[in-house]
Design a protein around this motif. Structure first.
Motif, short mmCIF file in Angstrom:
data_model
loop_
_atom_site.label_atom_id
_atom_site.label_comp_id
_atom_site.label_asym_id
_atom_site.label_seq_id
_atom_site.Cartn_x
_atom_site.Cartn_y
_atom_site.Cartn_z
N CYS A 94 1.73 -14.46 -4.58
CA CYS A 94 0.42 -14.62 -3.93
C CYS A 94 -0.65 -13.84 -4.67
O CYS A 94 -1.78 -14.33 -4.85
N ALA A 95 -0.33 -12.63 -5.11
CA ALA A 95 -1.31 -11.84 -5.85
C ALA A 95 -1.67 -12.52 -7.16
O ALA A 95 -2.85 -12.55 -7.56
N GLN A 96 -0.69 -13.08 -7.85
CA GLN A 96 -0.97 -13.75 -9.12
C GLN A 96 -1.85 -14.98 -8.92
O GLN A 96 -2.80 -15.22 -9.67
N ALA A 97 -1.53 -15.77 -7.89
CA ALA A 97 -2.34 -16.96 -7.61
C ALA A 97 -3.77 -16.57 -7.25
O ALA A 97 -4.74 -17.20 -7.68
N ALA A 98 -3.93 -15.52 -6.43
CA ALA A 98 -5.26 -15.05 -6.07
C ALA A 98 -5.99 -14.51 -7.29
O ALA A 98 -7.19 -14.77 -7.48
N PHE A 99 -5.30 -13.77 -8.14
CA PHE A 99 -5.89 -13.20 -9.35
C PHE A 99 -6.45 -14.31 -10.24
O PHE A 99 -7.59 -14.22 -10.72
N ARG A 100 -5.65 -15.34 -10.45
CA ARG A 100 -6.10 -16.44 -11.31
C ARG A 100 -7.34 -17.12 -10.73
O ARG A 100 -8.28 -17.42 -11.45
N GLN A 101 -7.32 -17.34 -9.40
CA GLN A 101 -8.47 -17.98 -8.76
C GLN A 101 -9.71 -17.10 -8.86
O GLN A 101 -10.80 -17.57 -9.19
N ARG A 109 -11.06 -9.57 -3.89
CA ARG A 109 -10.30 -8.39 -3.51
C ARG A 109 -8.92 -8.79 -3.00
O ARG A 109 -8.78 -9.74 -2.23
N ILE A 110 -7.92 -8.03 -3.44
CA ILE A 110 -6.54 -8.18 -2.96
C ILE A 110 -6.15 -6.89 -2.26
O ILE A 110 -6.31 -5.80 -2.81
N ILE A 111 -5.68 -7.02 -1.01
CA ILE A 111 -5.20 -5.86 -0.26
C ILE A 111 -3.72 -6.11 0.04
O ILE A 111 -3.37 -7.07 0.73
N ASN A 112 -2.88 -5.27 -0.50
CA ASN A 112 -1.44 -5.38 -0.26
C ASN A 112 -1.03 -4.55 0.94
O ASN A 112 -1.49 -3.41 1.11
N ASN A 113 -0.17 -5.11 1.78
CA ASN A 113 0.37 -4.39 2.92
C ASN A 113 1.60 -3.62 2.46
O ASN A 113 2.67 -4.18 2.26
N GLY A 114 1.40 -2.33 2.26
CA GLY A 114 2.52 -1.47 1.89
C GLY A 114 3.24 -1.01 3.14
O GLY A 114 3.55 -1.79 4.04
N SER A 115 3.48 0.27 3.25
CA SER A 115 4.14 0.86 4.42
C SER A 115 4.25 2.35 4.16
O SER A 115 4.21 2.79 3.00
N VAL A 116 4.41 3.14 5.21
CA VAL A 116 4.74 4.53 4.96
C VAL A 116 6.09 4.63 4.25
O VAL A 116 6.40 5.65 3.63
N SER A 117 6.88 3.56 4.30
CA SER A 117 8.14 3.52 3.55
C SER A 117 7.92 3.42 2.05
O SER A 117 8.87 3.57 1.27
N ALA A 118 6.67 3.19 1.62
CA ALA A 118 6.35 3.29 0.20
C ALA A 118 6.36 4.75 -0.25
O ALA A 118 6.29 5.02 -1.46
#
Length: 249
Positions: free
Chosen positions: A118-125, A135-144
Motif C-alpha cells: 500500500c505504501a509503494q502504491a501510494a508513493f508512486r501515485q 502523506r503516508i501515516i503507518n499504524n505502528g504499535s507500542v509493540s514497535a
C-alpha cells in the motif's frame, strides 16, 4: 485512503476524517478492507453528507492493491493521504517454540508486506500526480518498541514497520511525500477487548489493563494528516495513560 476501515482504529480514523471539524470540511475517504459489509457499515456511520468510496481489498494481494488505487484514482484523480492501518495480532497464547510457520507468515503478510504494497502504491501515485506529493501515516504499535509475551510475529512486524516508515520518509523527500508513524497502545477495539478482563504480563500473571477510546487516536491521526507537507510528525505514541508500558507499569 484508510485500510482496515471496516472496524476498530481504521473505522474510527475514517469517521474522524470524513466529518467536518473545526470549520473545515471532511476529507473524501476511500474505505478499504476485506469485508464489504463492514465497509458499508462504516460509510453509513459517516452519514449521508460524507464523501466515501468503499473498495473491498486484500492488502496482501498485489493485484488487489493495484485495483484499489486504480479505483481511487478513477474516482478522485489523486491520493493525498494513506492511513496504512490494516493489521492482525496473530494467534494468542502460543509460545514462540510452538508457533506454526503458517501463523508467522500470515502476520508478516498482512502487517508488513501489506503495508509495503500500500505504501509503494501510494508513493508512486503521490510522486506522479500534479500537484505532486502527499502523506503516508503507518499504524505502528507500542509493540514497535516493547513486546508482550508470546507476540513474536506481531512485534517483529511492528519493529520492521518502523524501518519502513523511516525509509519511505527519506525516499519521499524529493517528491514532497511525508511519511510518519503512530504507535498506539490499548485503544478500545474488538481486537483489544480481552485487555479489560485480563492479559498475560511479563511476569506470567494475568491482569486487566486500562484502555482508551479509539476516537482519541483518530484525532491524533487527523492532526498529523492536516499538517502542511513542509511539516511532519515522524513518530507519535498515543496510549492509555496507565497501561503497563512505561517503566514497571
Amino acid at each position: 485512503m484508510v485500510t482496515g476501515a471496516g472496524s476498530g482504529i481504521g473505522r474510527s480514523v475514517a469517521l474522524e476524517l470524513a466529518r467536518e471539524a473545526g470549520g473545515r470540511p471532511g476529507w473524501a475517504v476511500a474505505l478499504a478492507g476485506r469485508r464489504a459489509a463492514a465497509l458499508e457499515e462504516t460509510a453509513a456511520l459517516a452519514g449521508p453528507d460524507a464523501e466515501t468510496l468503499r473498495v473491498p481489498a486484500d492488502v496482501t494481494d498485489p493485484a488487489a492493491v493495484a485495483a484499489l488505487f486504480d479505483a481511487v484514482r478513477e474516482r478522485y484523480g489523486r491520493v493525498d493521504l494513506l492511513f496504512n492501518n490494516a493489521g492482525t495480532f496473530g494467534p494468542g497464547g502460543v509460545g514462540f517454540a510452538d508457533l506454526p510457520y503458517e501463523a508467522w507468515r500470515k502476520v508478516v503478510d498482512v502487517n508488513l508486506t501489506g503495508a509495503f504494497l500500500c505504501a509503494q502504491a501510494a508513493f508512486r501515485q503521490m510522486r506522479d500526480q500534479r500537484p505532486q506529493g502527499g502523506r503516508i501515516i503507518n499504524n505502528g504499535s507500542v509493540s514497535a518498541h516493547t513486546p508482550r509475551p508470546d507476540s513474536a510475529p506481531y512485534t517483529a512486524t511492528k519493529h520492521a514497520l518502523t524501518g519502513l516508515t523511516k525509509s519511505v520518509s527519506l525516499d519521499g523527500r524529493p517528491y514532497a511525500i511525508a511519511c510518519g508513524q503512530i504507535d498506539i497502545g490499548n485503544a478500545a477495539t474488538e481486537m483489544t477487548r480481552a485487555m479489560e478482563s485480563g492479559v498475560r504480563q511479563a511476569n506470567g500473571e494475568l491482569a486487566p489493563e486500562p484502555v482508551m477510546d479509539a476516537a482519541d487516536v483518530a484525532r491524533t491521526v487527523r492532526h498529523m494528516a492536516e499538517l502542511p507537507l513542509e511539516a511532519n510528525v515522524q513518530f507519535a505514541t498515543v496510549m492509555a495513560t496507565a497501561m503497563p508500558y512505561i517503566g514497571r507499569g
